[in-house]
Design an enzyme around this catalytic site. Structure first.
Site, mmCIF file in Angstrom:
data_model
loop_
_atom_site.group_PDB
_atom_site.id
_atom_site.type_symbol
_atom_site.label_atom_id
_atom_site.label_comp_id
_atom_site.label_asym_id
_atom_site.label_seq_id
_atom_site.Cartn_x
_atom_site.Cartn_y
_atom_site.Cartn_z
ATOM 1 N N TYR A 1 -5.348 5.644 -23.903
ATOM 2 C CA TYR A 1 -5.661 6.947 -24.110
ATOM 3 C C TYR A 1 -5.727 7.643 -25.432
ATOM 4 O O TYR A 1 -6.159 8.692 -25.831
ATOM 5 C CB TYR A 1 -4.922 8.030 -23.156
ATOM 6 N N GLU B 1 6.574 -5.481 1.831
ATOM 7 C CA GLU B 1 5.320 -5.612 1.305
ATOM 8 C C GLU B 1 4.761 -4.267 1.265
ATOM 9 O O GLU B 1 4.388 -3.925 0.067
ATOM 10 C CB GLU B 1 4.355 -6.448 2.079
ATOM 11 N N ASP C 1 3.196 -9.167 5.801
ATOM 12 C CA ASP C 1 2.164 -9.443 6.959
ATOM 13 C C ASP C 1 2.048 -10.827 7.200
ATOM 14 O O ASP C 1 2.141 -11.521 6.213
ATOM 15 C CB ASP C 1 0.750 -8.720 6.723
#
Length: 355
Positions: free
Chosen positions: A97, A183, A236
């Site tokens: 920025y 996760e 997962d």
């Protein structure tokens, strides 16, 4: 600082304590990394790391095509010099920025900072450039931030944001028996809602909300180096979850030059295991077919050098490939809404159900 135990009896943690002893004994037997004669991208006690004396990228300034990038590198180097001289810090976003039109997009800044860190062979934080944290942590942990702020992560309905300057935190204290890496943020929040930290106290849980940011990885590494806690992952049962677990454990090629500061090869896979799908009779309707992209990712992971060091991981991935199905952690809710925190995780932790 001591924490009052609130969880199960000491006998519950017997297998965990034995696991911790074995980890510490392994450290004593091999305190350092023995150098190999051949150049290698993988060391089982460190993870993925750069090939020694290998040039990975050339930065030129003698052509029109490279002039702009070379100028951007010099621009960021000058900003780094000012940060170091003034002993101040900035994030990659802050640097972007300062001149949006010049840099064009955030990825340009990110890639150049990685190149500079690799070129100078120093961690990014030594350049006084911090990453924006997205991770959360909760449980049996307290520490003091660089500015003197005291932080207590005692589990409640909300978690504590992972600090942006991991190097600056001090006075870490914990009585935790283990650290659980989760996760996904949704699963992490569900564990908070189920009061998991207090029920399985003393423990620490942390999430990088998917692919972990640098600060979450640095904090996991710092907790391992400081306390040598058993560390487990809850991901997962799909190639994406396995990939995330591998990043924590073995690192990634893009950050291989900083492997010693980021990887924790002692991490174990707690769940969700593909073999759990049939063992727990998870309803077929809750499973998701592997896509072509999933299968390509799974095949890629199976070919990686560290899989040869993890035969049980390989077997689980082969089960997934044979099933041609994947399962999210949330599939356990079809057994019971609180099955994950009430049955699945306690049983795994008490009886050593990790690989």
């Amino acid at each position: 600082m001591a924490f009052a135990p609130m969880g199960p009896e000491a006998s519950f943690f017997r297998v965990l304590d034995q696991h911790r002893v074995s980890l510490i004994e392994a450290l004593k037997e091999s305190p350092g990394v023995a150098p190999r004669k051949e150049a290698s991208r993988f060391e089982d006690s460190v993870g993925l790391q750069m090939i020694p004396h290998c040039t990975t990228k050339k930065i030129k300034s003698d052509s029109a095509q490279s002039a702009q990038r070379f100028a951007l590198i010099l621009k960021i180097l000058s900003m780094i010099y000012k940060l170091v001289q003034s002993n101040t810090y900035a994030t990659k976003r802050d640097i972007y920025y300062t001149d949006i039109q010049l840099f064009g997009n955030q990825s340009v800044v990110d890639n150049i900072i990685n190149d500079i860190s690799c070129m100078l062979k120093v961690p990014r934080r030594n350049l006084h450039i911090l990453s924006t944290s997205k991770g959360l942590i909760a449980g049996n942990l307290s520490y003091t931030e660089e500015d003197g702020t005291k932080v207590n992560c005692t589990c409640g309905s909300t978690a504590v944001a992972v600090p942006s300057n991991i190097q600056g935190i001090r006075n870490l204290a914990t009585d935790a028996k283990f650290l659980l890496i989760v996760e996904k943020d949704a699963t992490f929040q569900r564990l908070l809602d189920d009061n998991f930290c207090n029920k399985l106290s003393p423990c620490i849980i942390i999430t990088g909300k998917g692919v972990p940011d640098l600060n979450t990885r640095l904090l996991v590494k710092k907790l391992w180096d400081t306390f040598h806690l058993p560390i487990f992952t809850l991901v997962d049962a799909d190639p994406h979850g396995i990939e995330i677990m591998c990043i924590y454990k073995y690192g990634s090629l893009s950050m291989s030059f900083e492997a010693h500061n980021l990887t924790v090869p002692t991490i174990r896979w707690l769940g969700l295991l593909p073999s759990d799908i049939e063992r727990l009779n998870i309803p077929r309707g809750t499973l998701i077919p592997l896509t072509n992209r999933d299968q390509m990712k799974l095949n890629s992971i199976l070919k990686r050098p560290y899989v040869t060091c993890q035969p049980f991981w390989k077997k689980e991935m082969e089960i997934m490939a044979e099933l041609k199905m994947k399962a999210e952690i949330q599939a356990l809710t079809f057994i019971s809404s609180d099955y994950l925190s009430r049955v699945y995780l306690p049983n795994k932790l008490q009886f050593g159900g990790w690989i």
